[in-house]
Write an enzyme that holds these catalytic residues in place. Structure first.
Site, PDB file in Angstrom:
ATOM      1  N   HIS A 306      38.993  35.464  42.744  1.00 49.42           N
ATOM      2  CA  HIS A 306      39.878  36.349  42.208  1.00 49.42           C
ATOM      3  C   HIS A 306      39.685  36.157  40.570  1.00 49.42           C
ATOM      4  O   HIS A 306      39.874  34.907  40.308  1.00 49.42           O
ATOM      5  CB  HIS A 306      41.302  36.236  42.780  1.00 49.42           C
ATOM      6  CG  HIS A 306      42.062  37.398  42.667  1.00 49.42           C
ATOM      7  ND1 HIS A 306      42.919  37.538  41.311  1.00 49.42           N
ATOM      8  CD2 HIS A 306      42.366  38.671  43.415  1.00 49.42           C
ATOM      9  CE1 HIS A 306      43.679  38.726  41.513  1.00 49.42           C
ATOM     10  NE2 HIS A 306      43.174  39.290  42.528  1.00 49.42           N
ATOM     11  N   ASP A 363      41.539  40.530  50.540  1.00 48.14           N
ATOM     12  CA  ASP A 363      40.585  41.062  51.391  1.00 48.14           C
ATOM     13  C   ASP A 363      39.854  40.548  52.281  1.00 48.14           C
ATOM     14  O   ASP A 363      39.151  40.977  53.250  1.00 48.14           O
ATOM     15  CB  ASP A 363      39.446  42.020  50.416  1.00 48.14           C
ATOM     16  CG  ASP A 363      40.151  43.021  49.470  1.00 48.14           C
ATOM     17  OD1 ASP A 363      40.973  43.766  50.085  1.00 48.14           O
ATOM     18  OD2 ASP A 363      39.888  42.876  48.389  1.00 48.14           O
TER      19      ASP A 363
HETATM   20  N1  ACO Z   1      31.041  34.494  45.650  1.00 47.14           N
HETATM   21  C1  ACO Z   1      29.983  33.670  44.986  1.00 47.14           C
HETATM   22  N2  ACO Z   1      30.208  33.335  43.666  1.00 47.14           N
HETATM   23  C2  ACO Z   1      31.212  33.934  43.058  1.00 47.14           C
HETATM   24  C3  ACO Z   1      32.070  34.621  43.619  1.00 47.14           C
HETATM   25  C4  ACO Z   1      31.953  35.034  45.050  1.00 47.14           C
HETATM   26  N3  ACO Z   1      32.693  35.599  45.786  1.00 47.14           N
HETATM   27  N4  ACO Z   1      33.193  35.000  43.011  1.00 47.14           N
HETATM   28  C5  ACO Z   1      32.834  34.268  41.557  1.00 47.14           C
HETATM   29  N5  ACO Z   1      31.754  33.482  41.803  1.00 47.14           N
HETATM   30  C6  ACO Z   1      31.056  32.864  40.613  1.00 47.14           C
HETATM   31  C7  ACO Z   1      30.741  33.769  39.522  1.00 47.14           C
HETATM   32  O1  ACO Z   1      29.454  34.515  39.634  1.00 47.14           O
HETATM   33  C8  ACO Z   1      30.720  32.575  38.495  1.00 47.14           C
HETATM   34  O2  ACO Z   1      29.781  31.954  38.333  1.00 47.14           O
HETATM   35  P1  ACO Z   1      28.924  31.712  37.049  1.00 47.14           P
HETATM   36  O3  ACO Z   1      30.150  30.955  36.038  1.00 47.14           O
HETATM   37  O4  ACO Z   1      28.005  31.048  37.256  1.00 47.14           O
HETATM   38  O5  ACO Z   1      28.726  33.327  36.171  1.00 47.14           O
HETATM   39  C9  ACO Z   1      32.032  31.767  38.907  1.00 47.14           C
HETATM   40  O6  ACO Z   1      32.104  32.003  40.225  1.00 47.14           O
HETATM   41  C10 ACO Z   1      33.291  32.240  38.344  1.00 47.14           C
HETATM   42  O7  ACO Z   1      33.735  33.269  38.472  1.00 47.14           O
HETATM   43  P2  ACO Z   1      34.838  34.043  37.910  1.00 47.14           P
HETATM   44  O8  ACO Z   1      34.842  34.307  36.529  1.00 47.14           O
HETATM   45  O9  ACO Z   1      36.251  33.341  38.209  1.00 47.14           O
HETATM   46  O10 ACO Z   1      35.223  35.566  38.647  1.00 47.14           O
HETATM   47  P3  ACO Z   1      35.568  36.694  37.925  1.00 47.14           P
HETATM   48  O11 ACO Z   1      36.839  36.874  37.625  1.00 47.14           O
HETATM   49  O12 ACO Z   1      34.419  37.429  37.050  1.00 47.14           O
HETATM   50  O13 ACO Z   1      35.253  37.757  39.340  1.00 47.14           O
HETATM   51  C11 ACO Z   1      35.819  38.763  41.432  1.00 47.14           C
HETATM   52  C12 ACO Z   1      36.378  37.831  40.267  1.00 47.14           C
HETATM   53  C13 ACO Z   1      35.259  40.035  40.762  1.00 47.14           C
HETATM   54  C14 ACO Z   1      36.884  39.032  42.301  1.00 47.14           C
HETATM   55  C15 ACO Z   1      34.902  37.681  42.006  1.00 47.14           C
HETATM   56  O14 ACO Z   1      35.286  36.652  42.451  1.00 47.14           O
HETATM   57  C16 ACO Z   1      33.915  38.635  43.217  1.00 47.14           C
HETATM   58  O15 ACO Z   1      32.979  39.441  42.812  1.00 47.14           O
HETATM   59  N6  ACO Z   1      34.410  38.497  44.591  1.00 47.14           N
HETATM   60  C17 ACO Z   1      33.816  38.987  45.719  1.00 47.14           C
HETATM   61  C18 ACO Z   1      34.382  40.510  45.669  1.00 47.14           C
HETATM   62  C19 ACO Z   1      35.712  40.475  46.114  1.00 47.14           C
HETATM   63  O16 ACO Z   1      36.172  39.730  46.987  1.00 47.14           O
HETATM   64  N7  ACO Z   1      36.550  41.377  45.447  1.00 47.14           N
HETATM   65  C20 ACO Z   1      38.054  41.501  45.748  1.00 47.14           C
HETATM   66  C21 ACO Z   1      38.979  41.008  44.693  1.00 47.14           C
HETATM   67  S1  ACO Z   1      40.679  41.180  45.261  1.00 47.14           S
HETATM   68  C22 ACO Z   1      41.066  42.571  44.728  1.00 47.14           C
HETATM   69  O17 ACO Z   1      40.472  43.322  43.887  1.00 47.14           O
HETATM   70  C23 ACO Z   1      42.002  43.348  45.740  1.00 47.14           C
END
Ligand code: ACO
Length: 459
Positions: A306, A363
């Site tokens: 998140h 989710d």
């Molecule tokens: N699976 C694997 N790796 C992940 C995931 C994941 N679900 N989420 C983040 N990461 C990785 C990123 O790629 C990043 O890696 P990097 O530093 O090598 O590039 C690292 O973890 C840090 O990520 P953040 O910067 O904390 O994530 P960001 O804030 O950009 O994204 C998001 C948040 C879009 C929700 C992301 O976690 C994601 O895509 N999750 C899956 C989709 C999801 O569940 N969305 C629902 C969110 S809740 C809502 O909107 C109601």
């Protein structure tokens, strides 16, 4: 407590006022920064930028806290109803029983949609995604029902909000029924908000739908947990579009479009697709975990991570608990719940996820609850949209009422070409393009003579 922050640029210092938050991060007010310094700030995705002041919801991503109008989500989940929570968000206070009754009557009075709107539904191609249909239909509502005029009475404003809250639910059920080739079921005056929705979705003259209190309570909870979440992507879309003073329907339609994305509200559908894929491939989670950890693979563990919560999403915890209760009360098992729990356990003991502070979000378990309510997969994000509507309305209302509200207009850091001349089409070969890149050129346009002797430059 310091009331200003000092910024030193090119040896010159500037005092920037600090705005104190009642909870959470205080803010450095940079609204005069460009005027005073000639600089703007760079903050991709606005992750460090407060775009507004708000008194609606508060979240603390470090400690996994969410409150609506100050009340912890756990208390609302346990004791409130979706309609009461909607009232709280929109009006700022919990309603008295009279106020709640009036609000419920208003919702009932406005639950029907104009019959002509059915024709719009019938013209969508079969297989059209319900989120696209919903965004279009909410915009269409504006053609059938007037927008709130400036300086309108409180009653008029409440009527418009009730109209939207009630009709979005009716439209969502209609879209499902029509897409299935089933007759539309109308809302009933005698049913509560959530029971009405389930009845509109599933009632049939052949097999009347029996309303089950456990299902109604689960739906109530699902919608309470989704009702607001401060300045998330779809809410920011509602505020941004609303800042152009468009009508409320258009602003909500923008919110629905933003919510559709798989990184936002579309994730609840994507989670079930992922869990189903694991199930169909024999239940081994390892390849999916490996892909999620592979930085060269765009695959992400859906329902994990998140942008604000760097801890367990409090809504995810409540949702997981409710999934268990619902299944137990209905004496059912769901293999996808077992896979989800296994995935969670593995991920939470894996340093990739713990180091990146990736925990289950709302989710991760919500899709399991929805599918056990009988909601079809492509309606999942629509369910989220109905739940988020009170939040969108309250945020839109708050931004409208803010004295000195401005049209949202972010700046940019321009990193493109310097000034250069237009190249006529006959000179635009790759070679010439390369040579002329970024360089001002002067070329003469070829001149053609027409049969009547007049001349024209080729444009
Ligand atoms: N699976 C694997 N790796 C992940 C995931 C994941 N679900 N989420 C983040 N990461 C990785 C990123 O790629 C990043 O890696 P990097 O530093 O090598 O590039 C690292 O973890 C840090 O990520 P953040 O910067 O904390 O994530 P960001 O804030 O950009 O994204 C998001 C948040 C879009 C929700 C992301 O976690 C994601 O895509 N999750 C899956 C989709 C999801 O569940 N969305 C629902 C969110 S809740 C809502 O909107 C109601």
């Amino acid at each position: 407590m310091k009331t200003t922050a000092t910024l030193i640029v090119n040896g010159k210092s500037y005092e920037l006022p600090i705005i104190e938050a009642t909870d959470g991060n205080d803010a450095i007010n940079i609204s005069g920064l460009r005027r005073e310094t000639g600089f703007i700030t760079y903050d991709p995705g606005f992750r460090n930028t407060g775009g507004c002041m708000s008194a609606i919801s508060y979240m603390d991503g470090e400690d996994g806290i969410l409150r609506y109008r100050g009340i912890p989500i756990e208390q609302l989940a346990e004791r409130s109803s979706f309609i009461e929570t909607a009232y709280l968000l929109i009006n700022g206070e919990l309603p008295t029983s009279d106020e709640l009754n009036r609000f419920s009557v208003l919702l009932n009075d406005h639950s029907l949609v104009h019959e002509d709107m059915r024709h719009f539904f019938e013209r969508f191609p079969r297989g059209a995604h319900p989120m696209g249909m919903l965004a279009s239909m909410v915009n269409t509502l504006r053609a059938f029902y007037p927008e709130i005029p400036e300086r309108s009475e409180e009653d008029e404003i409440n009527k418009t909000f009730a109209r939207l809250l009630s009709k979005l639910r009716t439209l969502a059920a209609m879209s499902y029924r029509i897409s299935m080739g089933l007759p539309v079921v109308y809302p009933s005056y005698f049913l509560s908000y959530c029971a009405n929705f389930l009845n509109m979705m599933f009632d049939s003259t052949v097999r009347p739908y029996v309303i089950d209190d456990d299902m109604v309570n689960a739906l109530n909870l699902f919608w309470i947990l989704h009702a607001d979440h401060e300045q998330n992507c779809s809410t920011s879309a509602v505020r941004l579009v609303g800042s152009a003073r468009v009508n409320l329907y258009a602003a909500i339609s923008a919110g629905i479009s933003a919510l559709w994305g798989p990184l936002h509200g579309g994730a609840n559908q994507a989670v079930i697709e992922m869990l189903q894929a694991i199930h169909d491939s024999g239940g081994d989670t390892a390849p999916f975990i490996a892909r999620a950890k592979d930085r060269n693979d765009p695959f992400r563990l859906m329902g994990f991570g998140h942008s604000i919560y760097k801890n367990y999403d409090p809504r995810g915890r409540i949702m997981k608990d409710m999934c268990h209760k619902l299944l137990a009360r209905r004496n059912r098992n769901d293999p996808l719940l077992d896979i989800a729990k296994k995935l969670e356990e593995i991920a939470l003991s894996d340093s990739y996820f713990t180091d990146n502070r990736l925990y289950p979000n709302v989710d991760f378990y919500s899709g399991i609850m929805l599918r056990n309510l009988g909601i079809p997969l492509d309606m999942f994000t629509v369910m989220f949209a109905i739940g988020r509507l009170p939040g969108w309305i309250s945020q839109w209302k708050e931004s409208r009422e803010y004295i000195g509200a401005k049209l949202h207009r972010p700046r940019q850091v321009y990193r493109g070409y310097g000034e250069r001349d237009y190249i006529p089409i006959h000179l635009r070969t790759a070679n010439v393009r390369e040579i002329l890149k970024g360089k001002p050129i002067t070329v003469k346009s070829p001149v053609f003579q027409s049969e009547d002797g007049s001349t024209a430059a080729v444009t």
